[in-house]
Design a protein around this motif. Structure first.
Motif, PDB file in Angstrom:
ATOM      1  N   ALA A   1       1.124   3.468   5.349  1.00 49.50           N
ATOM      2  CA  ALA A   1       1.706   3.478   4.006  1.00 49.50           C
ATOM      3  C   ALA A   1       3.062   4.184   3.997  1.00 49.50           C
ATOM      4  CB  ALA A   1       0.755   4.141   3.017  1.00 49.50           C
ATOM      5  N   ASP A   2       3.787   4.107   5.089  1.00 47.08           N
ATOM      6  CA  ASP A   2       5.095   4.762   5.206  1.00 47.08           C
ATOM      7  C   ASP A   2       6.194   3.789   4.771  1.00 47.08           C
ATOM      8  OD1 ASP A   2       7.419   6.078   5.912  1.00 47.08           O
ATOM      9  OD2 ASP A   2       6.717   6.697   7.885  1.00 47.08           O
ATOM     10  N   PRO A   3       6.834   4.016   3.608  1.00 45.75           N
ATOM     11  CA  PRO A   3       7.904   3.118   3.177  1.00 45.75           C
ATOM     12  C   PRO A   3       9.289   3.547   3.659  1.00 45.75           C
ATOM     13  CG  PRO A   3       7.433   4.649   1.426  1.00 45.75           C
ATOM     14  CD  PRO A   3       6.530   5.033   2.587  1.00 45.75           C
ATOM     15  N   LEU A   4       9.363   4.692   4.335  1.00 47.02           N
ATOM     16  CA  LEU A   4      10.660   5.216   4.772  1.00 47.02           C
ATOM     17  C   LEU A   4      10.983   4.783   6.193  1.00 47.02           C
ATOM     18  CD1 LEU A   4      13.091   7.070   4.089  1.00 47.02           C
ATOM     19  CD2 LEU A   4      11.831   8.919   5.206  1.00 47.02           C
ATOM     20  N   ILE A   5      10.109   5.110   7.127  1.00 44.31           N
ATOM     21  CA  ILE A   5      10.257   4.669   8.515  1.00 44.31           C
ATOM     22  C   ILE A   5       9.212   3.584   8.713  1.00 44.31           C
ATOM     23  CG2 ILE A   5      10.375   5.402  10.912  1.00 44.31           C
ATOM     24  CD1 ILE A   5      12.332   6.829   9.007  1.00 44.31           C
TER      25      ILE A   5
ATOM     26  N   GLY B   1       0.802  -1.215   0.000  1.00 42.95           N
ATOM     27  CA  GLY B   1       0.000   0.000   0.000  1.00 42.95           C
ATOM     28  C   GLY B   1       0.833   1.262   0.000  1.00 42.95           C
ATOM     29  N   SER B   2       2.151   1.092   0.121  1.00 45.96           N
ATOM     30  CA  SER B   2       3.059   2.254   0.131  1.00 45.96           C
ATOM     31  C   SER B   2       3.752   2.452  -1.210  1.00 45.96           C
ATOM     32  CB  SER B   2       4.127   2.071   1.211  1.00 45.96           C
ATOM     33  OG  SER B   2       4.998   0.979   0.899  1.00 45.96           O
ATOM     34  N   GLU B   3       3.442   1.601  -2.206  1.00 48.44           N
ATOM     35  CA  GLU B   3       4.209   1.570  -3.450  1.00 48.44           C
ATOM     36  C   GLU B   3       4.231   2.910  -4.182  1.00 48.44           C
ATOM     37  OE1 GLU B   3       2.737  -2.350  -2.251  1.00 48.44           O
ATOM     38  OE2 GLU B   3       1.701  -0.464  -2.718  1.00 48.44           O
ATOM     39  N   HIS B   4       3.132   3.663  -4.123  1.00 51.43           N
ATOM     40  CA  HIS B   4       3.089   4.941  -4.852  1.00 51.43           C
ATOM     41  C   HIS B   4       4.116   5.934  -4.332  1.00 51.43           C
ATOM     42  CE1 HIS B   4       0.697   5.609  -1.267  1.00 51.43           C
ATOM     43  NE2 HIS B   4       0.677   6.904  -1.498  1.00 51.43           N
ATOM     44  N   LEU B   5       4.648   5.697  -3.127  1.00 50.87           N
ATOM     45  CA  LEU B   5       5.648   6.577  -2.540  1.00 50.87           C
ATOM     46  C   LEU B   5       7.076   6.057  -2.711  1.00 50.87           C
ATOM     47  CD1 LEU B   5       3.753   7.429   0.768  1.00 50.87           C
ATOM     48  CD2 LEU B   5       3.991   8.870  -1.263  1.00 50.87           C
ATOM     49  N   TRP B   6       7.229   4.867  -3.249  1.00 50.76           N
ATOM     50  CA  TRP B   6       8.568   4.309  -3.421  1.00 50.76           C
ATOM     51  C   TRP B   6       9.471   5.171  -4.298  1.00 50.76           C
ATOM     52  CZ3 TRP B   6       8.448  -1.772  -4.070  1.00 50.76           C
ATOM     53  CH2 TRP B   6       7.826  -2.338  -2.950  1.00 50.76           C
TER      54      TRP B   6
ATOM     55  N   ALA C   1       0.350   6.609  27.312  1.00 51.66           N
ATOM     56  CA  ALA C   1       0.868   6.583  25.945  1.00 51.66           C
ATOM     57  C   ALA C   1      -0.133   5.880  25.039  1.00 51.66           C
ATOM     58  CB  ALA C   1       2.212   5.858  25.899  1.00 51.66           C
ATOM     59  N   ARG C   2      -0.379   6.460  23.864  1.00 49.62           N
ATOM     60  CA  ARG C   2      -1.268   5.850  22.883  1.00 49.62           C
ATOM     61  C   ARG C   2      -0.644   5.949  21.496  1.00 49.62           C
ATOM     62  NH1 ARG C   2      -7.603   5.540  24.310  1.00 49.62           N
ATOM     63  NH2 ARG C   2      -7.270   4.801  26.434  1.00 49.62           N
ATOM     64  N   LEU C   3      -0.919   4.919  20.710  1.00 52.49           N
ATOM     65  CA  LEU C   3      -0.441   4.841  19.336  1.00 52.49           C
ATOM     66  C   LEU C   3      -1.640   4.833  18.394  1.00 52.49           C
ATOM     67  CD1 LEU C   3       1.609   4.200  17.023  1.00 52.49           C
ATOM     68  CD2 LEU C   3       1.378   1.777  17.661  1.00 52.49           C
ATOM     69  N   PHE C   4      -1.587   5.686  17.375  1.00 54.55           N
ATOM     70  CA  PHE C   4      -2.611   5.706  16.338  1.00 54.55           C
ATOM     71  C   PHE C   4      -1.962   5.348  15.003  1.00 54.55           C
ATOM     72  CE2 PHE C   4      -4.662   7.998  19.655  1.00 54.55           C
ATOM     73  CZ  PHE C   4      -6.035   7.895  19.436  1.00 54.55           C
ATOM     74  N   MET C   5      -2.436   4.266  14.393  1.00 53.51           N
ATOM     75  CA  MET C   5      -1.988   3.897  13.055  1.00 53.51           C
ATOM     76  C   MET C   5      -2.942   4.539  12.044  1.00 53.51           C
ATOM     77  SD  MET C   5       0.694   2.229  13.730  1.00 53.51           S
ATOM     78  CE  MET C   5       1.066   1.749  12.035  1.00 53.51           C
ATOM     79  N   VAL C   6      -2.376   5.130  10.984  1.00 56.07           N
ATOM     80  CA  VAL C   6      -3.166   5.945  10.055  1.00 56.07           C
ATOM     81  C   VAL C   6      -3.188   5.287   8.677  1.00 56.07           C
ATOM     82  CG1 VAL C   6      -3.521   8.257   9.123  1.00 56.07           C
ATOM     83  CG2 VAL C   6      -2.370   7.980  11.336  1.00 56.07           C
ATOM     84  N   PRO C   7      -4.301   4.644   8.291  1.00 55.87           N
ATOM     85  CA  PRO C   7      -4.381   3.997   6.978  1.00 55.87           C
ATOM     86  C   PRO C   7      -4.182   4.996   5.844  1.00 55.87           C
ATOM     87  CG  PRO C   7      -6.153   3.227   8.406  1.00 55.87           C
ATOM     88  CD  PRO C   7      -5.507   4.393   9.102  1.00 55.87           C
ATOM     89  N   GLY C   8      -3.407   4.587   4.850  1.00 53.05           N
ATOM     90  CA  GLY C   8      -3.182   5.422   3.672  1.00 53.05           C
ATOM     91  C   GLY C   8      -2.198   6.556   3.865  1.00 53.05           C
ATOM     92  N   HIS C   9      -1.742   6.753   5.091  1.00 56.92           N
ATOM     93  CA  HIS C   9      -0.816   7.856   5.393  1.00 56.92           C
ATOM     94  C   HIS C   9       0.607   7.410   5.144  1.00 56.92           C
ATOM     95  CE1 HIS C   9       1.022  11.276   7.288  1.00 56.92           C
ATOM     96  NE2 HIS C   9       1.402  10.624   8.362  1.00 56.92           N
ATOM     97  N   GLY C  10       1.369   8.248   4.444  1.00 59.83           N
ATOM     98  CA  GLY C  10       2.760   7.939   4.159  1.00 59.83           C
ATOM     99  C   GLY C  10       3.668   8.427   5.267  1.00 59.83           C
ATOM    100  N   HIS C  11       4.625   9.275   4.903  1.00 60.29           N
ATOM    101  CA  HIS C  11       5.601   9.723   5.890  1.00 60.29           C
ATOM    102  C   HIS C  11       5.418  11.199   6.203  1.00 60.29           C
ATOM    103  CE1 HIS C  11       9.119   9.562   8.355  1.00 60.29           C
ATOM    104  NE2 HIS C  11       9.673  10.566   7.701  1.00 60.29           N
ATOM    105  N   CYS C  12       4.870  11.487   7.372  1.00 59.00           N
ATOM    106  CA  CYS C  12       4.839  12.844   7.919  1.00 59.00           C
ATOM    107  C   CYS C  12       4.221  13.878   6.975  1.00 59.00           C
ATOM    108  CB  CYS C  12       6.257  13.274   8.319  1.00 59.00           C
ATOM    109  SG  CYS C  12       7.000  12.231   9.593  1.00 59.00           S
ATOM    110  N   TRP C  13       3.182  13.467   6.244  1.00 63.93           N
ATOM    111  CA  TRP C  13       2.455  14.374   5.363  1.00 63.93           C
ATOM    112  C   TRP C  13       3.329  15.001   4.276  1.00 63.93           C
ATOM    113  CZ3 TRP C  13       1.503  15.526  10.811  1.00 63.93           C
ATOM    114  CH2 TRP C  13       0.350  14.925  11.301  1.00 63.93           C
ATOM    115  N   GLU C  14       4.437  14.333   3.924  1.00 64.48           N
ATOM    116  CA  GLU C  14       5.269  14.876   2.846  1.00 64.48           C
ATOM    117  C   GLU C  14       4.620  14.668   1.480  1.00 64.48           C
ATOM    118  OE1 GLU C  14       7.916  16.676   3.132  1.00 64.48           O
ATOM    119  OE2 GLU C  14       8.177  16.477   5.297  1.00 64.48           O
ATOM    120  N   ALA C  15       3.600  13.807   1.414  1.00 61.06           N
ATOM    121  CA  ALA C  15       2.810  13.606   0.203  1.00 61.06           C
ATOM    122  C   ALA C  15       1.373  13.377   0.636  1.00 61.06           C
ATOM    123  CB  ALA C  15       3.331  12.408  -0.597  1.00 61.06           C
ATOM    124  N   PRO C  16       0.397  13.708  -0.217  1.00 63.89           N
ATOM    125  CA  PRO C  16      -1.005  13.516   0.163  1.00 63.89           C
ATOM    126  C   PRO C  16      -1.303  12.053   0.479  1.00 63.89           C
ATOM    127  CG  PRO C  16      -0.823  14.884  -1.816  1.00 63.89           C
ATOM    128  CD  PRO C  16       0.538  14.339  -1.544  1.00 63.89           C
ATOM    129  N   GLY C  17      -2.136  11.827   1.480  1.00 63.37           N
ATOM    130  CA  GLY C  17      -2.507  10.476   1.847  1.00 63.37           C
ATOM    131  C   GLY C  17      -3.505   9.887   0.862  1.00 63.37           C
TER     132      GLY C  17
END
Length: 514
Positions: free
Chosen positions: A401-405, A315-320, A431-447
Motif C-alpha cells: 500500500a505504498d503510494p510514494l515508492i 489499497g493505498s488511497e488512504h495515504l494519498w 537475497a529475499r523480498l517480503f511484500m507487506v499487505p496493507g503497509h504504506g511507506h516505511c511505517w510513517e502511518a499505521p498499516g
C-alpha cells in the motif's frame, strides 16, 4: 550462624556494587578517552565531548557526536562493554536526508531499537543540513555533498564506525549491518551492489532504487495528474475517501478473504464509473476528467502501450492525501520531493523551481535516467555476484500500500536480479523480498493490517544461523509483548494463505503458499 551469613551476604553485595561502580567508571573513562583517540582521525571533528549517558528510557550508552569527511553529521551510540552484543548497525536516512535524527522512533532509519538489543549504532544526515524534501544543497555546486548523499557516505561511515568501536571496546565488531528505508533502502541496495564487503547483512525497506524513474518520470506524471499547472490540488480529501471506500469494496475479497484489506493489489482493477458525478450524487463524486486522472495515477507513467513506470497500487488511497494529493491546503510530501528531483534534473539555480507541467514525461524519460544524479544515485544494477562472493545477506521489504515508492518497481528489480543471478532459487540464498499487505511507506502511518517487525532482528538471525527467513511475523505494536494482532509475511512470490477456520488477525492461521 545466621549473622555470619548476613555478614557474608553483605560483603558479596558490597563487592558487587563496587564492581558495578568500577565498570561504570571504566565505561565513563573509555567514553571520555574517545576525544583524544579520534582527534587524529582524518576528516573527523567531534562537536561535543563524548559522554556516558545514564540509563533511562534507553539503556546507558556512550554518545559520540561529530562530523565525518568535514560534512557528515553523525551520532554513534555505544553500549557499555558488558552490554555490547559485539555487533554494529549503520542506519539509513530518508528523503534527501539532511537531518540528524538519532532518536527517531521505530525501525525506519532508526537506531534506538537496535541499541536496546545491545548494538553499537550510528545515525547520520548524509553530509548536508536541510529539510528532507529540499534539494537546494545539491544545486549549490557542492559536488562532495552530492557524492556523499548518493553513495560515498557508506564507506565513509563504515570506516569511521570501525575506528570508534576499536577505540572504545578494544576490538572490532564481529558483525556489521546496514538498515534503512526509503532513501535508506536505496542506500541499502547501493551497498549490496557496490560495497557488499562493508556489511554482513543489509536490510532495505521501501527502496527508491530507481530515483530518476520514481521521483522524476513518475513524479512529474503524478504531479500533472494530481495538481493543476498553477499548483492547485485537483482532489479533495472527500474525493479520496470516496475512492478508497469504492476500491476496497471492489477488491477486498480478491485474495479469498473479506477482511477490509486489499492483499493482492495486482489483481485489483475496479470500475471507477460508479464514482462519476450525476445530478443525484453528492460532493464526493468525481468528474469525468478527475476519473481519467485517477485512472492515470493507477496506470502510472506510460507512452501508449509502453509502461514507463508503475502506477499507484490500489489499497493505498488512504495515504494519498499525505504523499500525493495534499490536504488542508498543504502540498504533499511526495510532490515536494519530486519537485526537488526535477529541479536538480533541469539544473535550475537554488531557490528556483521548474514547473512540472512543463515536462514532457514521455520525451524526457530517457534523459532523466541519464542525468548525472541518476547515474550516481540509481541502484538498479541487477548483478549481485559481489553480494554472493562477500557472503552478505540482503533482506528487502516493501509495502503493498505504498503510494510514494511504487512496489511494482521493487518487484521488477527483484525478478530481474533473480534472472541475472542464477534464478530465483539461487538468489534466495543471498537475497529475499517480503511484500507487506496493507503497509504504506516505511511505517510513517499505521498499516491497514499488522505490519510492524524488526528487520534487523530477522536479518541477524539469517546471518547467524545461515538460514534464509521462511516467514516473518508482523505485529500491530512496537512492543511484541503488547501485540494483540499478528500477520504472516512471506518471501516473494509466496503469500499468506488462510487455513479456513483460524482468526483472521492471527499469523498462526496462515501458511506461506502460492
Amino acid at each position: 550462624m545466621s549473622s555470619d551469613w548476613q555478614r557474608l551476604g553483605g560483603l558479596i553485595g558490597t563487592l558487587f556494587m563496587a564492581q558495578v561502580a568500577f565498570a561504570a567508571n571504566n565505561d565513563n573513562a573509555n567514553c571520555a578517552a574517545l576525544q583524544p583517540a579520534l582527534a587524529a582521525t582524518a576528516g573527523v571533528t567531534l562537536t561535543e565531548t563524548p559522554q556516558l549517558m545514564p540509563a533511562g528510557d534507553l539503556p546507558a550508552f556512550c554518545r559520540v557526536r561529530g562530523q565525518a569527511a568535514g560534512k557528515v553529521g553523525f551520532e554513534m551510540r555505544l553500549p557499555p562493554r558488558a552490554d555490547w552484543n559485539g555487533k554494529f548497525v549503520l542506519a539509513g536516512c530518508g528523503g534527501f536526508c539532511g537531518q540528524l535524527l538519532p532518536d527517531k522512533p521505530g525501525y525506519s532509519n532508526s537506531i534506538n531499537e537496535a541499541l536496546k538489543q545491545g548494538y553499537a549504532a550510528m545515525a547520520h544526515d548524509s553530509g548536508h543540513q536541510a529539510p528532507t524534501s529540499d534539494t537546494d544543497w545539491a544545486r549549490s555546486g557542492d559536488d562532495q555533498a552530492v557524492a556523499l548523499w548518493a553513495e560515498a557516505v557508506l564507506p565513509t561511515l563504515a570506516t569511521l564506525s570501525t575506528e570508534v568501536i576499536q577505540a572504545y571496546y578494544a576490538q572490532a565488531p564481529k558483525r556489521r549491518y546496514f538498515s534503512g528505508c526509503s532513501n535508506g533502502g536505496r542506500l541499502g541496495l547501493v551497498a549490496a551492489q557496490r560495497y557488499p564487503e562493508l556489511f554482513d547483512g543489509i536490510a532495505a525497506g521501501g527502496p527508491i532504487l530507481d530515483l530518476s524513474g520514481n521521483a522524476g518520470v513518475q513524479g512529474a506524471w503524478m504531479i500533472q495528474q494530481a495538481w493543476t499547472p498553477d499548483g492547485e490540488p485537483r482532489f479533495t480529501p472527500a474525493h479520496i475517501d470516496r475512492l478508497a471506500t469504492h476500491v476496497r469494496e471492489a477488491c477486498d475479497a480478491l485474495d479469498g478473504l473479506e477482511d477490509g484489506l486489499i492483499a493482492t493489489p495486482e489483481r485489483c482493477h475496479p470500475d471507477l464509473s460508479a464514482l462519476r458525478c450525476t445530478a443525484n450524487t453528492d460532493s464526493g463524486c468525481l468528474s469525468a476528467e478527475q476519473l481519467q486522472q485517477v485512472a492515470a495515477l493507477y496506470r502510472g507513467a506510460h507512452d501508449g502501450d509502453t509502461q514507463l513506470f508503475p502506477g499507484l497500487p490500489p489499497g493505498s488511497e488512504h495515504l494519498w492525501p499525505f504523499w500525493i494529493t495534499g490536504r488542508d491546503g498543504q502540498p504533499a510530501w511526495g510532490r515536494d520531493a519530486s519537485q526537488g528531483f526535477l529541479d536538480i534534473y533541469r539544473n535550475v539555480p537554488a531557490g528556483q523551481h521548474v514547473n512540472p507541467a512543463s515536462i514532457d514525461v514521455v520525451a524526457e524519460a530517457a534523459a532523466m535516467a541519464a542525468s548525472p544524479l541518476a547515474q550516481r544515485a540509481n541502484a538498479t544494477n541487477v548483478d549481485l555476484s559481489g553480494l554472493r562472493a562477500a557472503g552478505t545477506r540482503l533482506l528487502i521489504w516493501h509495502g503493498w500500500a505504498d503510494p510514494l515508492i511504487l512496489p511494482q518497481r521493487t518487484i521488477r528489480y527483484f525478478n530481474d536480479a533473480a534472472a541475472e543471478n542464477g534464478g530465483a532459487e539461487a538468489l534466495a540464498d543471498h537475497a529475499r523480498l517480503f511484500m507487506v499487505p496493507g503497509h504504506g511507506h516505511c511505517w510513517e502511518a499505521p498499516g491497514l493490517a499488522p505490519d510492524l517487525f524488526d528487520p534487523l532482528q530477522a536479518l541477524d538471525a539469517w546471518v547467524e544461523q545461515a538460514e534464509p527467513p521462511a516467514q516473518i511475523v508482523a505485529r500491530d505494536t512496537l512492543d511484541p509483548a503488547a501485540a494483540t494482532a499478528t500477520a504472516l509475511l512471506c518471501p516473494y512470490p509466496l503469500r499468506a494463505i488462510h487455513d479456513g477456520h483460524g482468526p483472521l488477525d492471527d499469523a498462526a492461521s496462515y501458511r506461506c503458499g502460492e
